[in-house]
Design a protein around this motif. Structure first.
Motif, short mmCIF file in Angstrom:
data_model
loop_
_atom_site.label_atom_id
_atom_site.label_comp_id
_atom_site.label_asym_id
_atom_site.label_seq_id
_atom_site.Cartn_x
_atom_site.Cartn_y
_atom_site.Cartn_z
N GLY A 30 -40.78 -13.07 20.20
CA GLY A 30 -39.94 -11.90 20.21
C GLY A 30 -40.53 -10.78 21.06
N ARG A 31 -39.87 -9.65 21.02
CA ARG A 31 -40.26 -8.50 21.85
C ARG A 31 -40.16 -7.22 21.01
N VAL A 32 -41.04 -6.27 21.30
CA VAL A 32 -40.97 -4.95 20.70
C VAL A 32 -40.29 -4.01 21.69
N TYR A 33 -39.28 -3.31 21.22
CA TYR A 33 -38.59 -2.32 22.03
C TYR A 33 -38.94 -0.92 21.51
N GLY A 34 -39.55 -0.12 22.35
CA GLY A 34 -39.77 1.28 22.02
C GLY A 34 -38.56 2.06 22.51
N VAL A 35 -37.67 2.42 21.61
CA VAL A 35 -36.36 2.97 21.99
C VAL A 35 -36.32 4.48 21.80
N GLY A 36 -36.21 5.20 22.91
CA GLY A 36 -36.08 6.65 22.85
C GLY A 36 -34.71 7.04 22.35
N LEU A 37 -34.68 7.91 21.34
CA LEU A 37 -33.41 8.34 20.74
C LEU A 37 -32.91 9.65 21.33
N GLY A 38 -33.72 10.29 22.17
CA GLY A 38 -33.31 11.58 22.69
C GLY A 38 -33.68 12.70 21.72
N PRO A 39 -33.18 13.91 21.95
CA PRO A 39 -33.63 15.08 21.19
C PRO A 39 -33.07 15.21 19.78
N GLY A 40 -32.08 14.43 19.41
CA GLY A 40 -31.58 14.52 18.05
C GLY A 40 -30.10 14.26 17.88
N ASP A 41 -29.30 14.55 18.88
CA ASP A 41 -27.87 14.29 18.84
C ASP A 41 -27.63 12.84 19.24
N PRO A 42 -27.06 12.00 18.36
CA PRO A 42 -26.84 10.59 18.70
C PRO A 42 -26.02 10.40 19.97
N GLU A 43 -25.16 11.37 20.30
CA GLU A 43 -24.35 11.24 21.51
C GLU A 43 -25.17 11.41 22.79
N LEU A 44 -26.40 11.83 22.66
CA LEU A 44 -27.27 11.98 23.83
C LEU A 44 -28.17 10.76 24.04
N MET A 45 -28.00 9.73 23.24
CA MET A 45 -28.73 8.48 23.47
C MET A 45 -28.19 7.78 24.71
N SER A 46 -29.02 6.91 25.29
CA SER A 46 -28.54 6.10 26.41
C SER A 46 -27.67 4.96 25.88
N ARG A 51 -37.19 11.74 10.54
CA ARG A 51 -36.19 12.32 11.45
C ARG A 51 -35.54 11.25 12.32
N ALA A 52 -36.33 10.32 12.85
CA ALA A 52 -35.76 9.27 13.72
C ALA A 52 -34.75 8.42 12.95
N ARG A 53 -35.09 8.10 11.70
CA ARG A 53 -34.17 7.28 10.90
C ARG A 53 -32.87 8.03 10.62
N LYS A 54 -32.96 9.34 10.40
CA LYS A 54 -31.76 10.13 10.15
C LYS A 54 -30.83 10.13 11.36
N ILE A 55 -31.41 10.15 12.55
CA ILE A 55 -30.60 10.19 13.77
C ILE A 55 -29.69 8.98 13.87
N VAL A 56 -30.16 7.82 13.39
CA VAL A 56 -29.39 6.58 13.56
C VAL A 56 -28.59 6.19 12.32
N ASP A 57 -28.45 7.11 11.37
CA ASP A 57 -27.63 6.81 10.19
C ASP A 57 -26.25 6.31 10.60
N GLY A 58 -25.85 5.19 10.00
CA GLY A 58 -24.54 4.62 10.28
C GLY A 58 -24.47 3.76 11.52
N MET A 59 -25.59 3.61 12.24
CA MET A 59 -25.59 2.84 13.48
C MET A 59 -26.20 1.44 13.30
N LEU A 60 -26.98 1.24 12.25
CA LEU A 60 -27.67 -0.04 12.08
C LEU A 60 -26.77 -1.07 11.42
N ARG A 61 -26.99 -2.33 11.73
CA ARG A 61 -26.21 -3.39 11.09
C ARG A 61 -26.58 -3.49 9.62
N PRO A 62 -25.66 -3.92 8.77
CA PRO A 62 -25.87 -3.90 7.31
C PRO A 62 -27.08 -4.70 6.86
N ASP A 63 -27.43 -5.77 7.58
CA ASP A 63 -28.55 -6.62 7.14
C ASP A 63 -29.85 -6.30 7.86
#
Length: 246
Positions: A8-24, A48-60
């Protein structure tokens, strides 16, 4: 004979400054598909990082909270600080490597950009020779901060400097004096010292304070209008350049 299992691979994913709409777009795609998601947080906090992605992760999705063993409990100058954190990063690295050796990909959530004063950098240095790592860059917090002021940060040949409020006052003052445009980070309890350094460098009158840039509760004001002696973690001071313009 079956083919060897792909690592597998590790992805270091930048979330941006806090607004989910500013992610790539790439960050969004990786997040929504991730089976394993890791993120840093203080013990007992959601992160804080986990809060930014609330509702974006798959259920499992399998979540791995990497809880700092210390934050401000031990002074940075104390040898125990690096010793404790080094042990923490070693344990986390071992866990991520075990997952990738078993063929699993892992997305590590990173506030801002992974290679800009972030905790992921310490993981990257330990992971890069042990497993495959891919870094997904992002908008930095300081970019969101100067955008929030509504004024360009640099003009023409302006020299932009980024300084940490944790530096000693003489170093701060000298760096501030040399810069045309300025970003001050890691201010917190160092605000009084930062104010003095800005004043000595002749930049206090142009200093703008941005709190929680691109997050809920964002505020922008002249530093001179802020009467407190400390600032929350997500605070940045900006001094705009005044360089050449057509």
């Amino acid at each position: 004979m079956s083919a060897p299992r792909k690592k597998g691979r590790v992805y270091g994913v930048g979330l941006g400054p806090g607004d989910p709409e500013l992610m790539s777009v790439k960050a969004d795609r990786l997040l929504r598909a991730a089976k394993h998601v890791a993120f840093f947080r203080k013990a007992g906090r959601a992160g804080r990082a986990r809060k930014i992605v609330d509702g974006m992760l798959r259920p499992d999705a399998v979540e791995f909270a990497m809880e700092y063993p210390v934050t401000t409990e031990i002074p940075l100058s104390d040898p125990r600080y690096n010793e404790v954190l080094s042990g923490f990063y070693a344990e986390v690295t071992a866990h991520l490597c075990k997952l990738t050796a078993g063929g699993e990909d892992v997305v590590v959530l990173c506030e801002g950009d992974p290679f800009f004063y972030g905790s992921f950098m310490h993981l990257y240095e330990r992971l890069k020779d042990r497993c495959e790592v891919q870094v997904v860059p992002a908008i930095t917090g300081m970019s969101a901060a100067w955008t929030a002021t509504g004024t360009p940060i640099t003009w023409g040949d302006d020299v932009l400097s980024v300084v940490m409020g944790t530096l000693d006052e003489d170093t701060l003052r000298d760096a501030m004096a040399r810069a045309d445009a300025l970003v001050v980070m890691k201010i917190g309890r160092n605000l009084t010292k930062v104010r003095r350094a800005l004043q000595a460098a002749g930049k206090a009158e142009r200093a703008v304070l941005v709190q929680y840039a691109a997050m809920e509760g964002q505020s922008v004001c002249a530093l001179s209008d802020h009467g407190g002696e400390t600032l929350p973690y997500f605070s940045i001071i900006v001094v705009h350049g005044q360089g050449r313009r057509p």
